[in-house]
Enzyme design. Structure first.
Site, mmCIF file in Angstrom:
data_model
loop_
_atom_site.group_PDB
_atom_site.id
_atom_site.type_symbol
_atom_site.label_atom_id
_atom_site.label_comp_id
_atom_site.label_asym_id
_atom_site.label_seq_id
_atom_site.Cartn_x
_atom_site.Cartn_y
_atom_site.Cartn_z
ATOM 1 N N GLY A 1 -2.555 -15.690 -4.629
ATOM 2 C CA GLY A 1 -1.101 -15.822 -4.479
ATOM 3 C C GLY A 1 -0.619 -15.479 -3.089
ATOM 4 O O GLY A 1 0.459 -14.910 -2.920
ATOM 5 N N ASN B 1 0.503 -17.348 -0.758
ATOM 6 C CA ASN B 1 1.408 -18.301 -0.126
ATOM 7 C C ASN B 1 2.843 -17.787 0.005
ATOM 8 O O ASN B 1 3.656 -18.384 0.706
ATOM 9 C CB ASN B 1 1.419 -19.626 -0.899
ATOM 10 C CG ASN B 1 1.841 -19.450 -2.343
ATOM 11 O OD1 ASN B 1 1.065 -18.918 -3.138
ATOM 12 N ND2 ASN B 1 3.037 -19.870 -2.696
ATOM 13 N N TYR C 1 5.359 -9.378 -20.100
ATOM 14 C CA TYR C 1 5.102 -8.941 -18.728
ATOM 15 C C TYR C 1 4.561 -7.513 -18.703
ATOM 16 O O TYR C 1 3.577 -7.226 -18.014
ATOM 17 C CB TYR C 1 6.389 -9.025 -17.905
ATOM 18 C CG TYR C 1 6.200 -8.644 -16.449
ATOM 19 C CD1 TYR C 1 5.370 -9.394 -15.620
ATOM 20 C CD2 TYR C 1 6.852 -7.538 -15.914
ATOM 21 C CE1 TYR C 1 5.195 -9.053 -14.293
ATOM 22 C CE2 TYR C 1 6.683 -7.185 -14.582
ATOM 23 C CZ TYR C 1 5.851 -7.940 -13.776
ATOM 24 O OH TYR C 1 5.663 -7.596 -12.453
#
Length: 307
Positions: free
Chosen positions: A30, A32, A174
């Site tokens: 991740g 980016n 989550y």
């Protein structure tokens, strides 16, 4: 933390204190955007060769192009175990740092390519599989990004319904995935120690950092509240990446958990922090590991031969 010179130094620690990482290789999932990009930029700036492990090669390439230093971009979709296996099969050299950073947060109910609840499947199972497949190459440490949200929700792993098909709620899913990150780190370190490995497993959390994760929350009111919080309360992504960088480069004990030193661990300089009793349960950690092996078909990676 005692008020020693070392403690005072930790309270002012930032990315300028990174050691020289020339010759070292790091994979950041991740990378980016958000704290992943901030961590990748700091590591590359310190001399590391940083692999951007990203789902979207175009976005990853654009992000890497804005980073000074040695980088490359490889495709990795943590919500698809076939993609995880493909990424790992293409790896053939020593890996100093594996930073399990990518994640999704409080989504509407969705499923991964293999049918797992999206947050548990991406945040935990994808990184579980990736770590074990790459572990024969790891020379230094694995850092997994968790969250203070591991203290929220039901504060348990729902072993009888880990995909929450009977009672899905975005925050419940989550919180379970972030608790799983910490239990994974605990059991990974136990296994590494038992195997006599010098590799360390650590965890970190960014506090309240302003990233694009919050914009994908399922509840419109939650998105609005988090947008306000991002603007007025949160620290930026560079500060949010500091606990990850601290865990990745400082001499810390295995299974350590790093977070901000400010009130409620929301912001501040990185330091060692505590975790909930549920995240410290070795029996739950072992049970989660066994379940994760069954669900992913990926077993304890240290025993795998180096190709």
């Amino acid at each position: 933390m005692a008020d020693t010179s070392e403690a005072r130094g930790a309270r002012t620690w930032n990315a300028t204190h990174l050691p020289d990482l020339t010759g070292r290789t790091a994979v950041v999932t991740g990378a980016n955007s958000g704290i992943g990009l901030a961590a990748a930029r700091a590591l590359a700036g310190a001399g590391a060769h940083v692999v951007f492990a990203v789902r979207d090669l175009a976005r990853g390439g654009a992000a890497a192009a804005r980073v000074s230093g040695s980088t490359e971009v490889r495709r990795l979709d943590l919500a698809d175990l076939d993609s995880v296996r493909e990424f790992a099969a293409g790896w053939d050299r020593p890996l100093d740092l594996l930073i399990n950073n990518a994640g999704v947060m409080m989504l509407p109910e969705r499923r991964t390519a293999q049918g797992f609840e999206m947050q548990f499947g991406t945040n935990h199972l994808g990184h579980f599989a990736l770590t074990n497949l790459l572990l024969p190459y790891v020379t230094d440490r694995v850092v997994t990004v968790s969250s203070g949200a591991h203290r929220m929700g039901d504060k348990v792993i729902h072993f009888d319904d880990v995909n929450l098909r009977r009672n899905y709620a975005p925050i419940r899913a989550y919180a379970q995935s972030k608790l799983a990150n910490l239990l994974f780190t605990l059991e990974l370190q136990r296994r590494l120690t038992e195997a006599g490995s010098g590799v360390r497993a650590l965890a970190a959390h960014p506090g309240y950092a302003s990233t694009n994760l919050q914009s994908h929350a399922a509840n419109p009111l939650a998105r609005a509240l988090m947008a306000v919080g991002n603007r007025f309360l949160a620290q930026d992504d560079k500060a949010g990446a500091l606990p990850t960088l601290y865990a990745a480069t400082q001499d810390l004990p295995g299974a350590a958990y790093v977070g901000p030193d400010g009130p409620a661990e929301m912001r501040g300089a990185p330091t060692l922090v505590g975790r909930s009793a549920a995240a410290s349960d070795p029996a739950a950690a072992r049970r989660l590991w066994t379940l994760s092996e069954e669900l992913t078909g990926v077993e304890w990676g240290i025993a795998a031969p180096v190709r």
